[in-house]
Design a protein around this motif. Structure first.
Motif, short mmCIF file in Angstrom:
data_model
loop_
_atom_site.label_atom_id
_atom_site.label_comp_id
_atom_site.label_asym_id
_atom_site.label_seq_id
_atom_site.Cartn_x
_atom_site.Cartn_y
_atom_site.Cartn_z
N LYS A 189 -73.69 53.52 50.98
CA LYS A 189 -72.36 54.06 50.71
C LYS A 189 -71.67 53.35 49.56
CE LYS A 189 -71.82 57.33 53.75
NZ LYS A 189 -71.42 58.67 53.39
N LYS A 190 -71.89 52.02 49.47
CA LYS A 190 -71.24 51.27 48.38
C LYS A 190 -71.85 49.88 48.28
CE LYS A 190 -67.27 49.49 51.00
NZ LYS A 190 -65.83 49.39 51.04
N VAL A 191 -71.57 49.23 47.16
CA VAL A 191 -71.94 47.83 46.96
C VAL A 191 -70.70 46.99 47.25
CG1 VAL A 191 -72.67 46.10 45.27
CG2 VAL A 191 -73.67 48.39 45.21
N ILE A 192 -70.90 45.91 47.99
CA ILE A 192 -69.80 44.99 48.28
C ILE A 192 -70.09 43.69 47.51
CG2 ILE A 192 -68.48 43.78 50.04
CD1 ILE A 192 -69.64 45.83 52.08
N PRO A 193 -69.40 43.47 46.40
CA PRO A 193 -69.67 42.28 45.59
C PRO A 193 -69.36 40.99 46.35
CG PRO A 193 -68.31 43.87 44.40
CD PRO A 193 -68.37 44.32 45.82
N GLY A 194 -70.25 39.99 46.23
CA GLY A 194 -70.02 38.68 46.82
C GLY A 194 -69.85 38.66 48.33
N TYR A 195 -70.46 39.58 49.04
CA TYR A 195 -70.26 39.73 50.48
C TYR A 195 -70.73 38.51 51.28
CZ TYR A 195 -70.66 41.68 55.20
OH TYR A 195 -70.56 41.89 56.54
N TYR A 196 -71.87 37.96 50.90
CA TYR A 196 -72.45 36.86 51.66
C TYR A 196 -71.90 35.52 51.19
CZ TYR A 196 -75.58 40.24 53.71
OH TYR A 196 -76.06 41.32 54.39
N MET A 197 -72.05 34.50 52.04
CA MET A 197 -71.50 33.17 51.73
C MET A 197 -72.06 32.58 50.45
SD MET A 197 -70.93 31.40 55.43
CE MET A 197 -70.01 30.06 54.72
N ASP A 198 -73.30 32.97 50.09
CA ASP A 198 -73.88 32.47 48.84
C ASP A 198 -73.47 33.36 47.65
OD1 ASP A 198 -75.38 34.75 49.22
OD2 ASP A 198 -77.31 33.72 49.24
N ARG A 199 -72.50 34.24 47.90
CA ARG A 199 -71.89 35.13 46.89
C ARG A 199 -72.80 36.27 46.44
NH1 ARG A 199 -67.48 35.46 47.95
NH2 ARG A 199 -66.90 36.32 45.95
N THR A 200 -73.90 36.53 47.15
CA THR A 200 -74.74 37.67 46.78
C THR A 200 -74.09 38.96 47.28
OG1 THR A 200 -76.10 37.42 48.77
CG2 THR A 200 -76.90 36.35 46.77
N ASP A 201 -74.43 40.03 46.62
CA ASP A 201 -73.87 41.34 46.95
C ASP A 201 -74.58 41.96 48.14
OD1 ASP A 201 -72.41 40.90 44.64
OD2 ASP A 201 -73.51 42.36 43.43
N ALA A 202 -73.89 42.91 48.76
CA ALA A 202 -74.47 43.65 49.88
C ALA A 202 -74.30 45.14 49.65
CB ALA A 202 -73.78 43.27 51.19
N PHE A 203 -75.21 45.91 50.21
CA PHE A 203 -75.02 47.35 50.33
C PHE A 203 -74.37 47.60 51.69
CE2 PHE A 203 -78.92 47.93 47.57
CZ PHE A 203 -78.23 48.45 46.49
N ARG A 204 -73.38 48.48 51.71
CA ARG A 204 -72.85 49.00 52.96
C ARG A 204 -73.63 50.28 53.21
NH1 ARG A 204 -69.26 48.22 57.41
NH2 ARG A 204 -68.56 50.26 58.04
N MET A 205 -74.33 50.33 54.35
CA MET A 205 -75.13 51.50 54.68
C MET A 205 -74.58 52.11 55.98
SD MET A 205 -78.98 50.20 53.71
CE MET A 205 -79.66 51.86 53.53
N GLU A 206 -74.61 53.43 56.06
CA GLU A 206 -74.08 54.13 57.23
C GLU A 206 -74.98 55.30 57.59
OE1 GLU A 206 -70.12 55.45 56.29
OE2 GLU A 206 -69.36 53.40 56.09
N MET A 207 -74.87 55.72 58.84
CA MET A 207 -75.53 56.94 59.28
C MET A 207 -74.68 57.58 60.37
SD MET A 207 -78.73 55.79 61.73
CE MET A 207 -79.26 57.45 61.94
N PRO A 208 -74.63 58.92 60.38
CA PRO A 208 -73.94 59.60 61.48
C PRO A 208 -74.81 59.55 62.73
CG PRO A 208 -74.89 61.20 59.99
CD PRO A 208 -75.15 59.85 59.39
N LEU A 209 -74.18 59.48 63.89
CA LEU A 209 -74.90 59.48 65.15
C LEU A 209 -74.65 60.80 65.87
CD1 LEU A 209 -74.08 55.89 66.43
CD2 LEU A 209 -76.12 56.66 65.21
N MET A 210 -75.59 61.15 66.72
CA MET A 210 -75.44 62.34 67.55
C MET A 210 -75.91 61.98 68.95
SD MET A 210 -78.51 64.42 65.70
CE MET A 210 -78.29 63.75 64.07
N THR A 211 -75.66 62.85 69.89
CA THR A 211 -76.06 62.56 71.26
C THR A 211 -77.57 62.47 71.37
OG1 THR A 211 -76.19 64.87 71.88
CG2 THR A 211 -74.04 63.79 72.18
N GLN A 212 -78.04 61.87 72.43
CA GLN A 212 -79.48 61.71 72.65
C GLN A 212 -80.18 63.05 72.64
OE1 GLN A 212 -81.37 58.89 72.90
NE2 GLN A 212 -83.08 60.27 72.88
N THR A 213 -79.60 64.06 73.24
CA THR A 213 -80.22 65.38 73.28
C THR A 213 -80.45 65.90 71.87
OG1 THR A 213 -79.10 65.82 75.35
CG2 THR A 213 -80.01 67.72 74.19
#
Length: 161
Positions: A133-157
């Motif tokens: 979904k997006k890049v989060i600059p400096g997210y980790y304590m060592d200042r490396t970037d992270a990807f924010r990833m997402e997925m929609p969920l649905m019921t087990q059926t």
């Protein structure tokens, strides 16, 4: 073919091994979970799942996954598999089960953050249906970037169709 591991909820007797895994796999640049934190999550509504690898008649904890549950969403906080049990599908199984459990608990979205350099984890998350979904600059304590990833969920059926 016999499965080499089983997945289930953690118990209080798992805490020391979970801390051992945390200390073995994460370094100073990561915020490590303490025994107290694992105990809290074990007793909370959150999902703290463990993989138990079969070793003869015994089993050892080979990995874990922590999912934080919110009102309508879930967030994968941490996933770890000890090196000698990596590449056996354990992380994938932990993630798959947690996705189904979160959906069955009524959560409509699951999210996570992952280091942009962690290519194998990103491939796994994409294979399971997560989208960057997006890049989060400096997210980790060592200042490396992270990807924010997402997925929609649905019921087990719906998930099994």
């Amino acid at each position: 073919m016999q499965k080499l591991y089983s997945i289930g909820r953690s118990t209080l007797s798992d805490l020391d091994k979970l801390v051992d895994i945390e200390n073995k796999l994460f370094d100073y640049s990561d915020v490590k979970l303490s025994r107290r934190a694992f105990r809290y999550h074990n007793n909370s509504q959150n999902l703290l799942l463990v993989a138990r690898a079969k070793r003869g008649k015994n089993s050892i904890i080979s990995g874990y996954l922590l999912v934080l549950l919110y009102r309508r969403s879930a967030r994968i906080y941490s996933v770890a598999v000890i090196p000698e049990y990596q590449k056996l599908g354990i992380a994938s199984a932990l993630l798959d089960i947690s996705i189904k459990m979160a959906a069955n608990l009524g959560r409509v979205k699951m999210a996570l953050e992952v280091k942009v350099s962690n290519e194998s984890a990103i491939r796994l998350y994409k294979r399971l249906g997560f989208i960057c979904k997006k890049v989060i600059p400096g997210y980790y304590m060592d200042r490396t970037d992270a990807f924010r990833m997402e997925m929609p969920l649905m019921t087990q059926t719906a998930y099994n169709k």
